[in-house]
Design an enzyme around this catalytic site. Structure first.
Site, PDB file in Angstrom:
ATOM      1  N   CYS A 116      33.121-103.035 -49.375  1.00  0.00           N
ATOM      2  CA  CYS A 116      34.142-104.098 -49.333  1.00  0.00           C
ATOM      3  C   CYS A 116      34.044-104.964 -48.076  1.00  0.00           C
ATOM      4  CB  CYS A 116      35.541-103.504 -49.433  1.00  0.00           C
ATOM      5  SG  CYS A 116      35.745-102.460 -50.869  1.00  0.00           S
ATOM      6  N   HIS A 257      40.958-108.200 -46.501  1.00  0.00           N
ATOM      7  CA  HIS A 257      40.462-107.566 -47.727  1.00  0.00           C
ATOM      8  C   HIS A 257      41.669-107.165 -48.572  1.00  0.00           C
ATOM      9  CE1 HIS A 257      38.522-105.108 -50.577  1.00  0.00           C
ATOM     10  NE2 HIS A 257      38.760-103.947 -50.001  1.00  0.00           N
ATOM     11  N   ASN A 287      41.473-105.017 -56.256  1.00  0.00           N
ATOM     12  CA  ASN A 287      40.439-104.889 -55.224  1.00  0.00           C
ATOM     13  C   ASN A 287      39.085-105.279 -55.832  1.00  0.00           C
ATOM     14  OD1 ASN A 287      38.540-104.033 -53.393  1.00  0.00           O
ATOM     15  ND2 ASN A 287      39.496-102.038 -53.016  1.00  0.00           N
TER      16      ASN A 287
HETATM   17  O1  UT7 Z   1      38.359-101.192 -50.567  1.00  0.00           O
HETATM   18  C1  UT7 Z   1      38.665 -99.910 -50.150  1.00  0.00           C
HETATM   19  C2  UT7 Z   1      39.158 -99.180 -51.326  1.00  0.00           C
HETATM   20  N1  UT7 Z   1      40.208 -98.263 -51.217  1.00  0.00           N
HETATM   21  C3  UT7 Z   1      41.451 -98.445 -50.786  1.00  0.00           C
HETATM   22  O2  UT7 Z   1      41.822 -99.342 -50.123  1.00  0.00           O
HETATM   23  C4  UT7 Z   1      42.418 -97.404 -51.198  1.00  0.00           C
HETATM   24  C5  UT7 Z   1      43.396 -97.015 -50.140  1.00  0.00           C
HETATM   25  N2  UT7 Z   1      44.412 -96.129 -50.709  1.00  0.00           N
HETATM   26  C6  UT7 Z   1      45.383 -96.593 -51.501  1.00  0.00           C
HETATM   27  O3  UT7 Z   1      45.487 -97.771 -51.772  1.00  0.00           O
HETATM   28  C7  UT7 Z   1      46.417 -95.586 -51.987  1.00  0.00           C
HETATM   29  O4  UT7 Z   1      46.174 -94.346 -51.365  1.00  0.00           O
HETATM   30  C8  UT7 Z   1      46.392 -95.411 -53.530  1.00  0.00           C
HETATM   31  C9  UT7 Z   1      46.959 -96.649 -54.179  1.00  0.00           C
HETATM   32  C10 UT7 Z   1      44.984 -95.160 -54.015  1.00  0.00           C
HETATM   33  C11 UT7 Z   1      47.270 -94.243 -53.917  1.00  0.00           C
HETATM   34  O5  UT7 Z   1      48.588 -94.431 -53.431  1.00  0.00           O
HETATM   35  P1  UT7 Z   1      49.312 -93.242 -52.640  1.00  0.00           P
HETATM   36  O6  UT7 Z   1      50.665 -93.705 -52.333  1.00  0.00           O
HETATM   37  O7  UT7 Z   1      48.425 -92.855 -51.484  1.00  0.00           O
HETATM   38  O8  UT7 Z   1      49.377 -92.117 -53.740  1.00  0.00           O
HETATM   39  P2  UT7 Z   1      48.759 -90.655 -53.710  1.00  0.00           P
HETATM   40  O9  UT7 Z   1      47.281 -90.683 -53.866  1.00  0.00           O
HETATM   41  O10 UT7 Z   1      49.331 -89.917 -52.544  1.00  0.00           O
HETATM   42  O11 UT7 Z   1      49.391 -90.052 -55.041  1.00  0.00           O
HETATM   43  C12 UT7 Z   1      50.808 -89.935 -55.201  1.00  0.00           C
HETATM   44  C13 UT7 Z   1      51.065 -89.453 -56.606  1.00  0.00           C
HETATM   45  C14 UT7 Z   1      50.189 -88.272 -57.039  1.00  0.00           C
HETATM   46  O12 UT7 Z   1      50.996 -87.402 -57.840  1.00  0.00           O
HETATM   47  P3  UT7 Z   1      51.664 -86.070 -57.206  1.00  0.00           P
HETATM   48  O13 UT7 Z   1      50.508 -85.273 -56.677  1.00  0.00           O
HETATM   49  O14 UT7 Z   1      52.567 -86.575 -56.113  1.00  0.00           O
HETATM   50  O15 UT7 Z   1      52.362 -85.477 -58.363  1.00  0.00           O
HETATM   51  C15 UT7 Z   1      49.139 -88.907 -57.915  1.00  0.00           C
HETATM   52  O16 UT7 Z   1      48.621 -88.004 -58.879  1.00  0.00           O
HETATM   53  O17 UT7 Z   1      50.792 -90.485 -57.544  1.00  0.00           O
HETATM   54  C16 UT7 Z   1      49.926 -89.990 -58.585  1.00  0.00           C
HETATM   55  N3  UT7 Z   1      49.118 -91.097 -59.050  1.00  0.00           N
HETATM   56  C17 UT7 Z   1      49.515 -91.932 -60.027  1.00  0.00           C
HETATM   57  N4  UT7 Z   1      50.636 -91.968 -60.757  1.00  0.00           N
HETATM   58  C18 UT7 Z   1      50.745 -92.965 -61.661  1.00  0.00           C
HETATM   59  C19 UT7 Z   1      47.883 -91.491 -58.616  1.00  0.00           C
HETATM   60  N5  UT7 Z   1      47.490 -92.579 -59.308  1.00  0.00           N
HETATM   61  C20 UT7 Z   1      48.478 -92.869 -60.174  1.00  0.00           C
HETATM   62  C21 UT7 Z   1      48.648 -93.880 -61.137  1.00  0.00           C
HETATM   63  N6  UT7 Z   1      49.799 -93.888 -61.844  1.00  0.00           N
HETATM   64  N7  UT7 Z   1      47.747 -94.850 -61.352  1.00  0.00           N
END
Ligand code: UT7
Length: 330
Positions: A116, A257, A287
């Site tokens: 990215c 980004h 993204n």
């Molecule tokens: O260009 C570089 C690329 N990457 C990035 O910039 C990514 C950086 N990270 C992020 O943007 C965030 O970490 C995410 C958007 C990927 C995830 O958000 P988060 O607030 O960090 O969520 P998390 O991974 O801590 O997950 C929280 C909960 C989990 O459930 P439990 O374990 O709390 O029951 C996940 O399983 O949300 C769940 N979850 C979803 N629920 C509904 C993960 N993806 C989804 C989804 N829909 N799409």
């Protein structure tokens, strides 16, 4: 011979027609518009057609940037395509783009993969090559067809990514004060497992197993990436401003980004810069990796957010983890 001052002479972008909304994704995986919107700020993304490859998106963006610069393909002698999703491992996507645009054979054409951050790496590379006086006009393109590398069964990644391309034409400043002021690139190797496509390269060549295990799809530890991304982009911004004796108040528009609105919000708070000084289009495209910054830059210019004499700050992070920032006067 006096060495030339290099400026961005034109910008352009291209997004595929097909819009994929959060509600449509909620029919594919266990997610919701509410979750995606509150955790990422993304409402929709674009998906390239089956018969569109990354080079098609790149060529369309490149053509728009050439038009904006008032130049023709014959003026270009350097084409850099920043991408992690080239048409194929070889030849370079840039050579395919060269052919599609009709850039003559005296041009150097190559790809660059810094995920990215790729566009900022491409900008820095082209700036250095043009500053040497050995190349006159460069086309620097960030282009991705990430939909080809997304696991549409993995809700933690498939809601995030989209397809697009953005491009700039670089060349000798036209005496209006426009120039690239500075660029800083960084890489924190050793974090490859946070964000990668594990299979398909020389470490794990594609085989029947890797395909059935989904090893050719994007894998990400989102929460860890989030934390590092905020720290890295804050550091890059502080260092480049300090290096050039600029304060954040002198930046008309920050083009970050577009990975997650919460990441942009965290940077805005830590820098003490209100969110409305950032250009944001993550809601519409998600993204798009290397395409993200040049697409946002082109849209920011078209929206009147970048005016003559303004200084803009571009900042990105990505797999590697790579990161960097650039300062551009218009
Ligand atoms: O260009 C570089 C690329 N990457 C990035 O910039 C990514 C950086 N990270 C992020 O943007 C965030 O970490 C995410 C958007 C990927 C995830 O958000 P988060 O607030 O960090 O969520 P998390 O991974 O801590 O997950 C929280 C909960 C989990 O459930 P439990 O374990 O709390 O029951 C996940 O399983 O949300 C769940 N979850 C979803 N629920 C509904 C993960 N993806 C989804 C989804 N829909 N799409």
């Amino acid at each position: 011979m006096a060495l030339p001052t290099i400026a961005i002479l034109g910008t352009g972008s291209y997004v595929p027609e097909r819009v994929l909304t959060n509600d449509e994704l909620a029919k594919l995986v266990d997610t919701s518009d509410e979750w995606i919107t509150t955790r990422t700020g993304i409402k929709q993304r674009r998906i390239a057609a089956k018969d569109q490859a990354t080079s098609d998106l790149a060529a369309a963006a490149g053509q728009a940037a050439l038009r904006d610069a008032g130049l023709s393909p014959a003026d270009i002698n350097l084409v850099i395509v920043a991408t992690l999703s080239p048409d194929m491992p070889m030849p370079a996507c840039a050579t395919i783009v060269q052919h599609k645009l009709g850039v003559p054979q005296h041009a150097a054409c190559f790809d660059l993969n810094a995920a990215c951050s790729g566009f900022l790496y491409g900008l820095d590379t082209a700036w250095a090559m043009l500053s040497s006086g050995r190349y006159k006009h460069a086309l620097v393109i960030g282009a991705e067809k990430l939909s080809a590398f997304v696991d549409w069964k993995d809700r933690s990644t498939c809601v995030l990514f989209g397809d697009a391309a953005g491009a700039v034409v670089l060349g000798p400043s036209r005496g209006d004060g426009a120039r690239i002021i500075g660029s800083r690139l960084y890489s924190e190797g050793g974090m490859k497992d946070l964000l990668c496509i594990p299979n398909g390269g020389s470490a794990f060549p594609p085989d029947n197993n890797s395909v059935s295990n989904g090893g050719h799809f994007i894998k990400m530890k989102g929460r860890e990436v989030f934390k590092v991304a905020v720290r890295e982009m804050e550091d890059a911004i502080e260092e480049i401003l300090e290096q050039h004796g600029l304060s954040v108040d002198q930046i008309a528009c920050v083009i970050p980004h577009q990975a997650n609105l919460r990441i942009i919000d965290a940077i805005s708070k830590s820098l003490g810069v209100s969110l409305d000084r950032f250009f944001i289009n993550v809601d519409r495209y998600g993204n798009t990796s290397a395409a993200s910054v040049p697409l946002a830059l082109d849209e920011a210019r078209k929206a009147g957010r970048v005016k003559r004499g303004d200084v803009t700050l571009l900042v990105a992070f990505g797999a590697g983890l790579t990161y960097g920032a650039s300062l551009v006067r218009w």
